[in-house]
Design an enzyme around this catalytic site. Structure first.
Site, PDB file in Angstrom:
ATOM      1  N   GLY A 153     -26.698 -12.329 -51.157  1.00  0.00           N
ATOM      2  CA  GLY A 153     -25.415 -12.334 -51.967  1.00  0.00           C
ATOM      3  C   GLY A 153     -25.838 -10.538 -52.657  1.00  0.00           C
TER       4      GLY A 153
ATOM      5  CG  ASN B   3     -18.522 -12.418 -60.033  1.00  0.00           C
ATOM      6  OD1 ASN B   3     -17.425 -12.442 -59.380  1.00  0.00           O
ATOM      7  ND2 ASN B   3     -20.115 -13.377 -59.183  1.00  0.00           N
TER       8      ASN B   3
ATOM      9  N   GLY C  12     -29.459 -17.465 -53.740  1.00  0.00           N
ATOM     10  CA  GLY C  12     -29.524 -17.008 -56.021  1.00  0.00           C
ATOM     11  C   GLY C  12     -31.172 -16.231 -55.519  1.00  0.00           C
TER      12      GLY C  12
ATOM     13  CB  CYS D   3     -15.540 -20.715 -57.657  1.00  0.00           C
ATOM     14  SG  CYS D   3     -15.010 -18.517 -58.009  1.00  0.00           S
TER      15      CYS D   3
ATOM     16  CG  ASN E  16     -21.231 -19.918 -56.130  1.00  0.00           C
ATOM     17  OD1 ASN E  16     -20.951 -18.750 -56.341  1.00  0.00           O
ATOM     18  ND2 ASN E  16     -20.486 -19.855 -55.912  1.00  0.00           N
TER      19      ASN E  16
END
Length: 304
Positions: free
Chosen positions: A263, A66, A241, A128, A190
């Site tokens: 997520g 993404n 994750g 990010c 992340n």
């Protein structure tokens, strides 16, 4: 099923991860919010952000890439339009993910949120990989990370959790920087910086060229990083994750996580968080685990 971190009690260790659960209220007709412990909002910035143009999500062999670009409505509209309806679900804690291009922007967002009701904690987004400034630029440099966490902690009126980037040499070192700078918890990991190319057109599949890899493909690496961070710091760790099954969540907890975030699984199944919360109850019963908190750091490593 109750767990505690940074002075916050959750009725389940399952948390919906930032960027996959909207602002929370969008899921109230899909997920029984009171069945999960908490959710983390989309990254909230000082001003509204449009994000990157499509295509910005593509499927991979075991997950997805993404490059959303932190699209959000900005802190003022978030407080005005999104927070109040969530007061109907007091048992589901609201954690606000905070993003800025500069230290001053991070602080400005926190200052606005300090005066708002209904927030349990902040998650500082320093990881990010899909923006050209801020984000990972802080999370991959120890000095910048130390300064940012110190500055934000000095003004934050709620517990501060820092979301770490996996795109570093030593995750344990970055966790130690956060702990020494006053962070109340860390969340990891992340997404991994990655790329996909269309061999027919010879062009990147994402308009941003690169994006963040998430999903089951990254889970073994994420578990290892949680384990390393847990050996480096004593503050609570929230693991994420590639979690899809209750057993995945248990792996993270055994490695040292107090709670977990779910997520990418929500893209395939919007009710994934609730399903996992229920699944953990069943797993604990089948394994005669009376308190799920007893799993944190309970990894049995054979002596050599």
């Amino acid at each position: 099923m109750r767990v505690q971190f940074a002075g916050i009690e959750l009725n389940s260790p399952v948390i919906a991860a930032s960027g996959t659960f909207g602002y929370g209220i969008e899921f109230e007709e899909i997920v029984s919010l009171e069945r999960i412990g908490a959710f983390v909002t989309k990254g909230i910035s000082l001003e509204p952000m449009q994000g990157h143009p499509a295509p910005r999500i593509i499927q991979t062999a075991a997950g997805m890439l993404n490059a959303i670009g932190l699209q959000n409505i900005g802190v003022a509209e978030f407080i005005q339009k999104k927070l109040l309806p969530l007061s109907r679900y007091p048992s589901c804690k609201v954690i606000v993910n905070v993003f800025g291009y500069t230290v001053a922007e991070y602080k400005a967002v926190i200052e606005r949120l300090n005066d708002a009701d209904g927030i349990a904690a902040y998650e500082l987004n320093v990881s990010c990989p899909n923006v050209h400034a801020g984000g990972m630029a802080f999370g991959s440099d120890a000095g910048s990370l130390e300064y940012l966490v110190n500055e934000v902690k000095n003004i934050a009126k709620r517990p501060l959790m820092v979301k770490l980037s996996p795109n570093v040499t030593s995750i344990g070192s970055m966790a130690r920087v956060c702990a020494a700078s006053g962070a109340d918890a860390v969340s990891l990991v992340n997404t991994f910086l990655a790329m996909s190319i269309d061999v027919e057109t010879r062009k990147p599949r994402l308009t941003n060229v690169t994006g963040g890899l998430s999903g089951p493909a990254i889970k073994p690496i994420a578990v290892r990083m949680v384990y390393e961070a847990a050996r480096a710091v004593t503050i609570p760790i929230i693991g994420l994750g590639g979690i899809v099954t209750p057993e995945d969540a248990v792996e993270f907890m055994l490695a040292g996580a107090t709670a977990v975030q779910v997520g990418t699984a929500s893209y395939a199944d919007p009710r994934a968080t609730e399903r996992l919360a229920k699944g953990l109850v069943s797993w604990c019963r089948s394994q005669h685990v009376e308190r799920i908190s007893s799993l944190t750091g309970a990894l049995d490593i054979p002596q050599r």
